[in-house]
Write a protein that holds these residues in place. Sequence first.
Motif, PDB file in Angstrom:
ATOM      1  N   PRO A  83       0.819  -1.220   0.000  1.00 44.34           N
ATOM      2  CA  PRO A  83       0.000   0.000   0.000  1.00 44.34           C
ATOM      3  C   PRO A  83       0.847   1.262   0.000  1.00 44.34           C
ATOM      4  CG  PRO A  83       0.032  -0.941   2.188  1.00 44.34           C
ATOM      5  CD  PRO A  83       0.810  -1.890   1.314  1.00 44.34           C
ATOM      6  N   SER A  84       1.514   1.527  -1.108  1.00 40.95           N
ATOM      7  CA  SER A  84       2.320   2.742  -1.222  1.00 40.95           C
ATOM      8  C   SER A  84       1.420   3.925  -1.557  1.00 40.95           C
ATOM      9  CB  SER A  84       3.399   2.576  -2.299  1.00 40.95           C
ATOM     10  OG  SER A  84       2.806   2.485  -3.565  1.00 40.95           O
ATOM     11  N   SER A  85       1.997   5.107  -1.602  1.00 38.68           N
ATOM     12  CA  SER A  85       1.213   6.324  -1.787  1.00 38.68           C
ATOM     13  C   SER A  85       1.162   6.754  -3.249  1.00 38.68           C
ATOM     14  CB  SER A  85       1.817   7.454  -0.945  1.00 38.68           C
ATOM     15  OG  SER A  85       1.238   8.686  -1.300  1.00 38.68           O
ATOM     16  N   SER A  86      -0.027   6.780  -3.830  1.00 38.57           N
ATOM     17  CA  SER A  86      -0.200   7.317  -5.185  1.00 38.57           C
ATOM     18  C   SER A  86       0.108   8.808  -5.213  1.00 38.57           C
ATOM     19  CB  SER A  86      -1.634   7.077  -5.670  1.00 38.57           C
ATOM     20  OG  SER A  86      -1.909   5.696  -5.751  1.00 38.57           O
ATOM     21  N   SER A  87      -0.196   9.492  -4.115  1.00 42.62           N
ATOM     22  CA  SER A  87       0.074  10.924  -4.027  1.00 42.62           C
ATOM     23  C   SER A  87       1.561  11.196  -4.144  1.00 42.62           C
ATOM     24  CB  SER A  87      -0.424  11.473  -2.687  1.00 42.62           C
ATOM     25  OG  SER A  87      -1.753  11.093  -2.462  1.00 42.62           O
ATOM     26  N   HIS A  88       2.344  10.475  -3.371  1.00 36.98           N
ATOM     27  CA  HIS A  88       3.786  10.685  -3.401  1.00 36.98           C
ATOM     28  C   HIS A  88       4.400  10.196  -4.701  1.00 36.98           C
ATOM     29  CE1 HIS A  88       3.561  10.718   1.262  1.00 36.98           C
ATOM     30  NE2 HIS A  88       3.266  11.891   0.741  1.00 36.98           N
ATOM     31  N   ALA A  89       3.770   9.195  -5.323  1.00 37.65           N
ATOM     32  CA  ALA A  89       4.241   8.758  -6.637  1.00 37.65           C
ATOM     33  C   ALA A  89       4.087   9.892  -7.652  1.00 37.65           C
ATOM     34  CB  ALA A  89       3.472   7.524  -7.099  1.00 37.65           C
ATOM     35  N   LEU A  90       2.958  10.584  -7.615  1.00 38.85           N
ATOM     36  CA  LEU A  90       2.729  11.697  -8.537  1.00 38.85           C
ATOM     37  C   LEU A  90       3.684  12.853  -8.254  1.00 38.85           C
ATOM     38  CD1 LEU A  90       1.120  13.107 -10.739  1.00 38.85           C
ATOM     39  CD2 LEU A  90      -0.564  13.771  -9.002  1.00 38.85           C
ATOM     40  N   ILE A  91       3.856  13.180  -6.981  1.00 37.61           N
ATOM     41  CA  ILE A  91       4.754  14.285  -6.622  1.00 37.61           C
ATOM     42  C   ILE A  91       6.194  13.933  -6.980  1.00 37.61           C
ATOM     43  CG2 ILE A  91       5.683  15.583  -4.670  1.00 37.61           C
ATOM     44  CD1 ILE A  91       2.810  15.220  -3.424  1.00 37.61           C
ATOM     45  N   GLY A  92       6.592  12.687  -6.734  1.00 44.16           N
ATOM     46  CA  GLY A  92       7.925  12.245  -7.115  1.00 44.16           C
ATOM     47  C   GLY A  92       8.131  12.306  -8.612  1.00 44.16           C
ATOM     48  N   GLY A  93       7.097  11.888  -9.360  1.00 47.45           N
ATOM     49  CA  GLY A  93       7.181  11.962 -10.820  1.00 47.45           C
ATOM     50  C   GLY A  93       7.355  13.388 -11.310  1.00 47.45           C
ATOM     51  N   LEU A  94       6.620  14.334 -10.718  1.00 47.34           N
ATOM     52  CA  LEU A  94       6.750  15.747 -11.098  1.00 47.34           C
ATOM     53  C   LEU A  94       8.152  16.269 -10.787  1.00 47.34           C
ATOM     54  CD1 LEU A  94       3.321  17.193  -9.861  1.00 47.34           C
ATOM     55  CD2 LEU A  94       4.144  17.189 -12.226  1.00 47.34           C
ATOM     56  N   ALA A  95       8.656  15.940  -9.598  1.00 46.91           N
ATOM     57  CA  ALA A  95       9.987  16.417  -9.215  1.00 46.91           C
ATOM     58  C   ALA A  95      11.064  15.821 -10.117  1.00 46.91           C
ATOM     59  CB  ALA A  95      10.271  16.064  -7.761  1.00 46.91           C
ATOM     60  N   GLY A  96      10.941  14.520 -10.435  1.00 46.10           N
ATOM     61  CA  GLY A  96      11.936  13.865 -11.281  1.00 46.10           C
ATOM     62  C   GLY A  96      11.947  14.408 -12.693  1.00 46.10           C
ATOM     63  N   ALA A  97      10.753  14.570 -13.272  1.00 45.40           N
ATOM     64  CA  ALA A  97      10.675  15.133 -14.619  1.00 45.40           C
ATOM     65  C   ALA A  97      11.131  16.590 -14.624  1.00 45.40           C
ATOM     66  CB  ALA A  97       9.246  15.012 -15.148  1.00 45.40           C
ATOM     67  N   GLY A  98      10.830  17.303 -13.544  1.00 39.57           N
ATOM     68  CA  GLY A  98      11.285  18.685 -13.444  1.00 39.57           C
ATOM     69  C   GLY A  98      12.799  18.789 -13.403  1.00 39.57           C
ATOM     70  N   LEU A  99      13.422  17.935 -12.611  1.00 35.14           N
ATOM     71  CA  LEU A  99      14.881  17.936 -12.534  1.00 35.14           C
ATOM     72  C   LEU A  99      15.510  17.548 -13.870  1.00 35.14           C
ATOM     73  CD1 LEU A  99      15.456  16.286  -9.040  1.00 35.14           C
ATOM     74  CD2 LEU A  99      15.974  18.638  -9.679  1.00 35.14           C
ATOM     75  N   ALA A 100      14.936  16.540 -14.529  1.00 32.92           N
ATOM     76  CA  ALA A 100      15.490  16.085 -15.811  1.00 32.92           C
ATOM     77  C   ALA A 100      15.414  17.172 -16.872  1.00 32.92           C
ATOM     78  CB  ALA A 100      14.760  14.833 -16.284  1.00 32.92           C
ATOM     79  N   SER A 101      14.424  18.063 -16.759  1.00 34.00           N
ATOM     80  CA  SER A 101      14.233  19.127 -17.746  1.00 34.00           C
ATOM     81  C   SER A 101      14.830  20.457 -17.312  1.00 34.00           C
ATOM     82  CB  SER A 101      12.741  19.313 -17.996  1.00 34.00           C
ATOM     83  OG  SER A 101      12.089  19.722 -16.798  1.00 34.00           O
ATOM     84  N   SER A 102      15.513  20.445 -16.160  1.00 34.73           N
ATOM     85  CA  SER A 102      16.091  21.671 -15.585  1.00 34.73           C
ATOM     86  C   SER A 102      15.023  22.700 -15.237  1.00 34.73           C
ATOM     87  CB  SER A 102      17.117  22.292 -16.547  1.00 34.73           C
ATOM     88  OG  SER A 102      18.182  21.386 -16.793  1.00 34.73           O
ATOM     89  N   THR A 103      13.832  22.225 -14.921  1.00 37.82           N
ATOM     90  CA  THR A 103      12.753  23.108 -14.466  1.00 37.82           C
ATOM     91  C   THR A 103      12.897  23.350 -12.971  1.00 37.82           C
ATOM     92  OG1 THR A 103      11.251  22.246 -16.144  1.00 37.82           O
ATOM     93  CG2 THR A 103      10.232  23.308 -14.252  1.00 37.82           C
ATOM     94  N   HIS A 104      12.551  24.569 -12.550  1.00 32.56           N
ATOM     95  CA  HIS A 104      12.682  24.905 -11.136  1.00 32.56           C
ATOM     96  C   HIS A 104      11.729  24.052 -10.306  1.00 32.56           C
ATOM     97  CE1 HIS A 104      13.361  27.144  -7.488  1.00 32.56           C
ATOM     98  NE2 HIS A 104      12.077  27.422  -7.388  1.00 32.56           N
TER      99      HIS A 104
END
Length: 350
Positions: free
Chosen positions: A113-134
């Motif tokens: 039972p992991s967190s879908s919320s944190h999965a989404l937030i992690g995905g946003l942060a990871g894609a943001g870092l990969a694209s050099s987005t703040h």
Amino acid sequence: MDVIFVVVAVTIAIALIFDFTNGFHDAANAIATCVSTNALKPRAALIMAAVMNILGAMMGTGVASTIGEGIIDISHYTEAPAEEIRLLGLTIILSALLGAITWNIITWWFGLPSSSSHALIGGLAGAGLASSTHVYWSGIVGHVIVPMVVSPLVGFVVAFLLMKSVLFLLARAPYHATMSRFRMMQRVSAALMALGHGLQDAQKTMGVIVMALLAAGYHAPHAQTGELTIPLWVKLAAAGAISIGTYFGGGRIMRTLGTKVIAVTPAHGFIAETTSASVLYLAAYVFHAPISTTQSVSAAIMGVGATKRLSAVRWGVAGNIAVAWVLTLPAAAIVGAVFFWILRFVIPGL
């Protein structure tokens, strides 16, 4: 056909698929204990949870605003006239969603039972870092990391204290009659938990869809206040998707929460559900924090179980759940970043 239109349509579709997997993955949050204590039959519990998820999704937008504005800064993309810049913004959002869905499927397969919320937030942060987005690290710490640590602790302690109080007050009460009453009360507490799930988790998808609309130039903040607004059709679409997912999912994780962590009685189930629902409402309305329904209910179940004796909680299973909690943000971030790098070569015009 306009590439922007196609990509934003695909992004919205993927967002709704994520919402479906969220409901599919998290259906057990609201109904695991009430099914395990026979307060409700599985099908009736799923129908109840699906309906309450729809109602909960329509009860606020604070969490959606946090997701849409407080995790990564997409203003550079939404204000750009060049099509390739807007496409880049959409690619970030699409990559985050694909990363979150992938992690949801992995943890669902293993019954964690992991967190879908944190999965989404992690995905946003990871894609943001990969694209050099703040990336708003202060927002992630304040609205995600701190609540991620505090909400399970609050759920555990409050559930433990409430259960201790109930045991003390009802020590002389006839056991079977008392459990029968708690079984009836569980139908209400499970409904409140499902309402809180819709309030929290459907809003996260709303926030992502609005981000995509902003990046595509199809939506804008409120002209006078500058606040992020959520169109009605977005609310209805997110509510419908999470509700359908809730109805069709949850068996594997239901067994983990309902039987493998502790042996649940109706009294345990009622206290755990009421506690976790209260934590969800407090986080949504007071702090606008996108907390994990999974963590809230899992911690509350452990709290009520610990009132029997510490050994009553199967700490090995609880440890596996905790590992999934810790891994979700970085794992989803890595997958989101990988999808961004892949999509850069797939989407024309980037």
